[in-house]
Design a protein around this motif. Structure first.
Motif, PDB file in Angstrom:
ATOM      1  N   PHE A  83      27.137  31.745  -6.957  1.00 33.99           N
ATOM      2  CA  PHE A  83      28.595  31.659  -7.021  1.00 33.99           C
ATOM      3  C   PHE A  83      29.178  33.010  -7.389  1.00 33.99           C
ATOM      4  N   ASP A  84      30.072  33.479  -6.557  1.00 31.77           N
ATOM      5  CA  ASP A  84      30.792  34.722  -6.821  1.00 31.77           C
ATOM      6  C   ASP A  84      32.087  34.643  -6.024  1.00 31.77           C
ATOM      7  N   MET A  85      33.206  34.708  -6.696  1.00 34.63           N
ATOM      8  CA  MET A  85      34.491  34.605  -6.021  1.00 34.63           C
ATOM      9  C   MET A  85      34.647  35.659  -4.922  1.00 34.63           C
ATOM     10  N   LYS A  86      33.921  36.753  -5.021  1.00 37.10           N
ATOM     11  CA  LYS A  86      33.978  37.786  -3.985  1.00 37.10           C
ATOM     12  C   LYS A  86      33.489  37.244  -2.632  1.00 37.10           C
ATOM     13  N   ASN A  87      32.636  36.214  -2.673  1.00 36.16           N
ATOM     14  CA  ASN A  87      32.142  35.619  -1.432  1.00 36.16           C
ATOM     15  C   ASN A  87      33.272  35.087  -0.563  1.00 36.16           C
ATOM     16  N   LEU A  88      34.377  34.716  -1.196  1.00 35.76           N
ATOM     17  CA  LEU A  88      35.484  34.155  -0.432  1.00 35.76           C
ATOM     18  C   LEU A  88      36.101  35.162   0.528  1.00 35.76           C
ATOM     19  N   SER A  89      35.855  36.443   0.291  1.00 32.98           N
ATOM     20  CA  SER A  89      36.347  37.449   1.239  1.00 32.98           C
ATOM     21  C   SER A  89      35.672  37.280   2.598  1.00 32.98           C
ATOM     22  N   ARG A  90      34.540  36.618   2.614  1.00 35.04           N
ATOM     23  CA  ARG A  90      33.815  36.382   3.867  1.00 35.04           C
ATOM     24  C   ARG A  90      34.444  35.282   4.718  1.00 35.04           C
ATOM     25  N   LEU A  91      35.441  34.608   4.178  1.00 40.67           N
ATOM     26  CA  LEU A  91      36.142  33.607   4.980  1.00 40.67           C
ATOM     27  C   LEU A  91      36.759  34.250   6.218  1.00 40.67           C
ATOM     28  N   LYS A  92      37.084  35.538   6.119  1.00 40.87           N
ATOM     29  CA  LYS A  92      37.626  36.262   7.276  1.00 40.87           C
ATOM     30  C   LYS A  92      36.643  36.226   8.446  1.00 40.87           C
ATOM     31  N   LYS A  93      35.345  36.240   8.134  1.00 46.54           N
ATOM     32  CA  LYS A  93      34.338  36.172   9.196  1.00 46.54           C
ATOM     33  C   LYS A  93      34.392  34.818   9.902  1.00 46.54           C
ATOM     34  N   LEU A  94      34.633  33.760   9.141  1.00 46.82           N
ATOM     35  CA  LEU A  94      34.792  32.452   9.768  1.00 46.82           C
ATOM     36  C   LEU A  94      36.026  32.450  10.666  1.00 46.82           C
ATOM     37  N   ASP A  95      37.106  33.048  10.159  1.00 48.13           N
ATOM     38  CA  ASP A  95      38.331  33.130  10.957  1.00 48.13           C
ATOM     39  C   ASP A  95      38.080  33.867  12.271  1.00 48.13           C
ATOM     40  N   GLU A  96      37.281  34.933  12.197  1.00 49.07           N
ATOM     41  CA  GLU A  96      36.991  35.742  13.388  1.00 49.07           C
ATOM     42  C   GLU A  96      36.037  35.034  14.351  1.00 49.07           C
ATOM     43  N   ASN A  97      35.049  34.351  13.819  1.00 45.59           N
ATOM     44  CA  ASN A  97      33.998  33.760  14.648  1.00 45.59           C
ATOM     45  C   ASN A  97      34.297  32.348  15.133  1.00 45.59           C
ATOM     46  N   ALA A  98      35.208  31.683  14.474  1.00 41.89           N
ATOM     47  CA  ALA A  98      35.611  30.333  14.894  1.00 41.89           C
ATOM     48  C   ALA A  98      37.134  30.235  14.763  1.00 41.89           C
ATOM     49  N   PRO A  99      37.857  31.058  15.506  1.00 44.65           N
ATOM     50  CA  PRO A  99      39.298  31.179  15.288  1.00 44.65           C
ATOM     51  C   PRO A  99      40.092  29.885  15.470  1.00 44.65           C
ATOM     52  N   GLU A 100      39.794  29.120  16.480  1.00 43.17           N
ATOM     53  CA  GLU A 100      40.579  27.897  16.707  1.00 43.17           C
ATOM     54  C   GLU A 100      40.320  26.859  15.618  1.00 43.17           C
ATOM     55  N   ALA A 101      39.064  26.669  15.277  1.00 44.90           N
ATOM     56  CA  ALA A 101      38.728  25.691  14.236  1.00 44.90           C
ATOM     57  C   ALA A 101      39.303  26.113  12.886  1.00 44.90           C
ATOM     58  N   MET A 102      39.204  27.388  12.572  1.00 45.52           N
ATOM     59  CA  MET A 102      39.712  27.860  11.282  1.00 45.52           C
ATOM     60  C   MET A 102      41.243  27.824  11.243  1.00 45.52           C
ATOM     61  N   LYS A 103      41.875  28.123  12.369  1.00 41.43           N
ATOM     62  CA  LYS A 103      43.338  28.020  12.422  1.00 41.43           C
ATOM     63  C   LYS A 103      43.751  26.578  12.131  1.00 41.43           C
ATOM     64  N   ALA A 104      43.033  25.638  12.717  1.00 39.07           N
ATOM     65  CA  ALA A 104      43.314  24.222  12.473  1.00 39.07           C
ATOM     66  C   ALA A 104      43.046  23.858  11.014  1.00 39.07           C
ATOM     67  N   THR A 139      34.371  16.568  -9.654  1.00 41.91           N
ATOM     68  CA  THR A 139      33.361  15.574  -9.271  1.00 41.91           C
ATOM     69  C   THR A 139      32.401  16.129  -8.227  1.00 41.91           C
ATOM     70  N   THR A 140      32.887  16.998  -7.334  1.00 43.16           N
ATOM     71  CA  THR A 140      31.983  17.603  -6.350  1.00 43.16           C
ATOM     72  C   THR A 140      31.267  18.813  -6.930  1.00 43.16           C
ATOM     73  N   GLN A 141      31.737  19.260  -8.077  1.00 44.18           N
ATOM     74  CA  GLN A 141      31.160  20.388  -8.820  1.00 44.18           C
ATOM     75  C   GLN A 141      31.141  21.669  -7.991  1.00 44.18           C
ATOM     76  N   CYS A 142      32.219  21.898  -7.245  1.00 43.86           N
ATOM     77  CA  CYS A 142      32.363  23.127  -6.462  1.00 43.86           C
ATOM     78  C   CYS A 142      33.055  24.170  -7.330  1.00 43.86           C
ATOM     79  N   PRO A 143      32.339  25.218  -7.748  1.00 40.59           N
ATOM     80  CA  PRO A 143      32.958  26.203  -8.633  1.00 40.59           C
ATOM     81  C   PRO A 143      34.128  26.944  -7.988  1.00 40.59           C
ATOM     82  N   TYR A 144      34.052  27.159  -6.680  1.00 42.09           N
ATOM     83  CA  TYR A 144      35.168  27.820  -5.997  1.00 42.09           C
ATOM     84  C   TYR A 144      36.418  26.949  -6.070  1.00 42.09           C
ATOM     85  N   CYS A 145      36.256  25.680  -5.740  1.00 47.35           N
ATOM     86  CA  CYS A 145      37.394  24.757  -5.759  1.00 47.35           C
ATOM     87  C   CYS A 145      37.938  24.579  -7.172  1.00 47.35           C
TER      88      CYS A 145
END
Length: 100
Positions: free
Chosen positions: A2-23, A52-58
């Motif tokens: 877990f590292d909040m810096k990992n969330l910067s990688r969400l941009k890669k999801l946006d780039e690689n799956a643009p339609e799904a991520m836009k949705a 309850t899901t124990q997601c540290p990011y969330c």
């Protein structure tokens, strides 16, 4: 892991799956918009679900959003206790499956 810096990688999801991520981003925005429930109440629900899901990011993101929406320590504490009760309740009700 877990590292909040990992969330910067969400941009890669946006780039690689643009339609799904836009949705996804549109759905997320709509889900948290004021409606029958206020944004504050929705963020408190999100905190409880995140616990309850124990997601540290969330947990971190929705706690910050709840605070920004005006959540108090008492409201966050009650949301946490509700989450704990639901989690414990699931264990108790599922215990009926082990009894014969």
């Amino acid at each position: 892991m877990f590292d909040m810096k990992n969330l910067s990688r969400l941009k890669k999801l946006d780039e690689n799956a643009p339609e799904a991520m836009k949705a996804f981003w549109a759905f997320d925005k709509a889900a948290f918009a004021d409606g029958a429930l206020t944004g504050l109440h929705k963020q408190l629900i999100a905190v409880a679900v995140a616990l309850t899901t124990q997601c540290p990011y969330c947990i971190e993101l929705h706690t910050k959003a709840a605070r920004a929406a005006g959540a108090s320590d008492a409201q966050l504490s009650e949301a946490a206790v509700v989450a704990a009760a639901i989690r414990a309740g699931g264990a108790i009700t599922h215990a009926t499956h082990v009894l014969t």
